[in-house]
Design a protein around this motif. Structure first.
Motif, PDB file in Angstrom:
ATOM      1  N   MET A 172       1.294  38.957 -22.653  1.00  0.00           N
ATOM      2  CA  MET A 172       2.667  38.529 -22.864  1.00  0.00           C
ATOM      3  C   MET A 172       3.264  37.853 -21.627  1.00  0.00           C
ATOM      4  O   MET A 172       2.903  38.193 -20.494  1.00  0.00           O
ATOM      5  N   GLU A 173       4.166  36.913 -21.884  1.00  0.00           N
ATOM      6  CA  GLU A 173       4.905  36.240 -20.810  1.00  0.00           C
ATOM      7  C   GLU A 173       6.388  36.550 -20.968  1.00  0.00           C
ATOM      8  O   GLU A 173       6.943  36.468 -22.075  1.00  0.00           O
ATOM      9  N   TYR A 174       7.024  36.924 -19.857  1.00  0.00           N
ATOM     10  CA  TYR A 174       8.443  37.289 -19.861  1.00  0.00           C
ATOM     11  C   TYR A 174       9.274  36.109 -19.366  1.00  0.00           C
ATOM     12  O   TYR A 174       9.084  35.610 -18.258  1.00  0.00           O
ATOM     13  N   HIS A 175      10.218  35.659 -20.194  1.00  0.00           N
ATOM     14  CA  HIS A 175      11.107  34.554 -19.847  1.00  0.00           C
ATOM     15  C   HIS A 175      12.489  35.147 -19.521  1.00  0.00           C
ATOM     16  O   HIS A 175      13.340  35.308 -20.407  1.00  0.00           O
ATOM     17  N   LYS A 176      12.715  35.453 -18.261  1.00  0.00           N
ATOM     18  CA  LYS A 176      13.935  36.186 -17.898  1.00  0.00           C
ATOM     19  C   LYS A 176      15.198  35.374 -18.140  1.00  0.00           C
ATOM     20  O   LYS A 176      16.280  35.948 -18.331  1.00  0.00           O
ATOM     21  N   GLU A 177      15.063  34.043 -18.163  1.00  0.00           N
ATOM     22  CA  GLU A 177      16.248  33.224 -18.392  1.00  0.00           C
ATOM     23  C   GLU A 177      16.773  33.383 -19.826  1.00  0.00           C
ATOM     24  O   GLU A 177      17.933  33.053 -20.121  1.00  0.00           O
ATOM     25  N   ARG A 178      15.952  33.884 -20.722  1.00  0.00           N
ATOM     26  CA  ARG A 178      16.374  34.097 -22.107  1.00  0.00           C
ATOM     27  C   ARG A 178      16.873  35.518 -22.348  1.00  0.00           C
ATOM     28  O   ARG A 178      17.453  35.804 -23.403  1.00  0.00           O
ATOM     29  N   CYS A 179      16.597  36.405 -21.443  1.00  0.00           N
ATOM     30  CA  CYS A 179      16.856  37.836 -21.653  1.00  0.00           C
ATOM     31  C   CYS A 179      18.363  38.113 -21.719  1.00  0.00           C
ATOM     32  O   CYS A 179      19.132  37.658 -20.868  1.00  0.00           O
ATOM     33  N   ILE A 180      18.768  38.867 -22.722  1.00  0.00           N
ATOM     34  CA  ILE A 180      20.174  39.219 -22.885  1.00  0.00           C
ATOM     35  C   ILE A 180      20.419  40.686 -22.523  1.00  0.00           C
ATOM     36  O   ILE A 180      21.531  41.198 -22.714  1.00  0.00           O
ATOM     37  N   GLY A 181      19.389  41.359 -22.041  1.00  0.00           N
ATOM     38  CA  GLY A 181      19.551  42.734 -21.562  1.00  0.00           C
ATOM     39  C   GLY A 181      19.834  43.751 -22.641  1.00  0.00           C
ATOM     40  O   GLY A 181      20.440  44.794 -22.368  1.00  0.00           O
ATOM     41  N   CYS A 182      19.431  43.494 -23.874  1.00  0.00           N
ATOM     42  CA  CYS A 182      19.739  44.402 -24.982  1.00  0.00           C
ATOM     43  C   CYS A 182      18.862  45.649 -24.988  1.00  0.00           C
ATOM     44  O   CYS A 182      19.210  46.662 -25.599  1.00  0.00           O
ATOM     45  N   ALA A 221      10.051  42.811 -31.227  1.00  0.00           N
ATOM     46  CA  ALA A 221      11.377  43.435 -31.163  1.00  0.00           C
ATOM     47  C   ALA A 221      12.441  42.523 -30.577  1.00  0.00           C
ATOM     48  O   ALA A 221      13.627  42.663 -30.902  1.00  0.00           O
ATOM     49  N   CYS A 222      12.068  41.587 -29.713  1.00  0.00           N
ATOM     50  CA  CYS A 222      13.049  40.812 -28.962  1.00  0.00           C
ATOM     51  C   CYS A 222      13.807  39.817 -29.846  1.00  0.00           C
ATOM     52  O   CYS A 222      13.194  38.972 -30.511  1.00  0.00           O
ATOM     53  N   PRO A 223      15.149  39.849 -29.852  1.00  0.00           N
ATOM     54  CA  PRO A 223      15.925  38.905 -30.660  1.00  0.00           C
ATOM     55  C   PRO A 223      16.138  37.558 -29.978  1.00  0.00           C
ATOM     56  O   PRO A 223      16.641  36.620 -30.603  1.00  0.00           O
ATOM     57  N   TRP A 227      10.153  37.506 -24.715  1.00  0.00           N
ATOM     58  CA  TRP A 227       8.719  37.767 -24.634  1.00  0.00           C
ATOM     59  C   TRP A 227       7.980  36.859 -25.610  1.00  0.00           C
ATOM     60  O   TRP A 227       8.387  36.716 -26.767  1.00  0.00           O
ATOM     61  N   THR A 228       6.918  36.225 -25.147  1.00  0.00           N
ATOM     62  CA  THR A 228       6.058  35.422 -26.019  1.00  0.00           C
ATOM     63  C   THR A 228       4.598  35.746 -25.715  1.00  0.00           C
ATOM     64  O   THR A 228       4.250  36.116 -24.580  1.00  0.00           O
ATOM     65  N   ARG A 229       3.760  35.636 -26.724  1.00  0.00           N
ATOM     66  CA  ARG A 229       2.326  35.816 -26.528  1.00  0.00           C
ATOM     67  C   ARG A 229       1.731  34.565 -25.892  1.00  0.00           C
ATOM     68  O   ARG A 229       2.053  33.449 -26.312  1.00  0.00           O
TER      69      ARG A 229
END
Length: 353
Positions: A172-182, A221-223, A227-229
């Motif tokens: 998985m790759e984490y794109h923190k700029e998209r994260c809304i902290g939910c 789970a991420c709205p 996270w992307t594969r």
């Protein structure tokens, strides 16, 4: 009619002895557990013409047709020629000759698989495609092996109870700029996976790379698609699992985050390892027992010979089996060479594992 029946010879052609004298059950292979529905008419014809009118969906995902009389086996073998050709040669590209004698061996058993990512939202890989490629490497052979492919670490295909289990993984790759902290991904990992995610003081997600199993629950789970594969598919290889009366055990991880090429390279060495372990004399003895006989280090040496491991692959330095023993220990020597639990220490470290 009385016959002098060679049960072992008939079994080689995938006919199993019944408790009714002179009756057998045909096990028709379904590599990867998925088959064209057109073949159901063939199953019906065999069951009605030569069997007792029923068929059983075998626990190894085979068409099991009971009630076939010994004197009708030749007729059944003649009838299934086209099925074997289309399924084993045309589809799986297995190196074999089709004749009136039916299946050439029961050695490499039918490869099991869950439905995979052609349907299941949890699955990371196409299980049927991989099963077809593995089938080409191990069938036909008189050396015995049981293989199963699961599309994700849920392991619906029971890879942990096979000689050789393959489980689809993702990186998985984490794109923190998209994260809304939910925190949806954190909760999903906590409830369904290995609890390696947490929210930090900045409202972003931290990941402990130690124990990610590559399931992809965070992605589901991420709205916000934080996270992307990654596009490349990975697999966990589990070895030495088995059921049985005396020493059932769950398989242990042999290689983590292997690519398809690594998986196929390892499986291509299976017959070489089996031949060495059995002194080039095939016996009805399955893979987990052969690993016990050879010892893990010798198994690893032969099975990895010539295999170019991908850079992400983690190979267990050693494996210590944990078995359940259902037998008296009086005057009995243990058949397993390794006890206790398996190590998690890899041969080398890998980033973001």
């Amino acid at each position: 009619m009385n016959y002098d029946i060679d049960i072992k010879k008939v079994r080689v052609n995938c006919f199993r002895q019944s408790k009714v004298p002179g009756e057998f059950m045909l096990q028709m292979r379904i590599p990867g557990g998925t088959i064209n529905a057109k073949y159901l008419s063939d199953i019906e014809y065999i069951a009605v013409t030569w069997g007792n009118g029923t068929f059983h969906m075998g626990v190894r995902q085979t068409f099991n047709i009971p009630g076939i009389k010994y004197e009708n086996i030749d007729a059944v073998n003649e009838y299934i020629k086209d099925y074997i050709k289309e399924v084993e040669i045309d589809e799986c590209n297995c190196d074999m000759t089709i004749n009136y004698k039916g299946y050439p061996t029961i050695g490499a058993r039918n490869i099991m698989a869950c439905i995979g990512n052609t349907h299941c939202i949890k699955a990371n890989v196409n299980t049927k495609e991989l099963s077809t490629k593995v089938e080409n490497l191990i069938f036909p052979s008189h050396y015995h092996i049981k293989v199963s492919v699961s599309g994700c670490p849920n392991d619906c295909g029971k890879a942990h109870f096979q000689d050789f289990g393959i489980i689809g993984q993702a990186r998985m790759e984490y794109h923190k700029e998209r994260c809304i902290g939910c925190g949806a991904c954190v909760r999903a990992c906590e409830h369904h996976a290995t609890r390696v995610l947490s929210l930090n003081e900045n409202g972003l997600v931290d990941k402990d790379p130690c124990c990610c199993v590559g399931c992809g629950e965070c992605v589901l789970a991420c709205p916000a698609s934080e996270w992307t594969r990654l596009p490349e598919k990975f697999y966990r290889i589990v070895i030495g699992g088995r059921t049985g009366k005396q020493n059932p055990r769950m398989g242990k991880t042999f290689v983590n985050f292997a690519t398809e090429n690594t998986v196929l390279g390892i499986l291509a060495n299976w017959q070489k390892f089996s031949a060495w372990a059995l002194d080039y004399k095939p016996e009805y003895l399955h893979g987990g027992h052969l690993i016990d006989r050879a010892g893990y280090n010798k198994f690893k040496e032969i099975i990895l010979d010539g295999v170019e491991l991908n850079k992400e692959a983690l190979v267990a330095e050693n494996i210590y089996w944990s078995e359940t023993e259902y037998r008296s220990n009086i005057n009995v020597k243990p058949i397993g060479m390794h006890k206790s639990i398996s190590t998690t220490r890899p041969i080398r470290n890998s980033e973001n594992y």
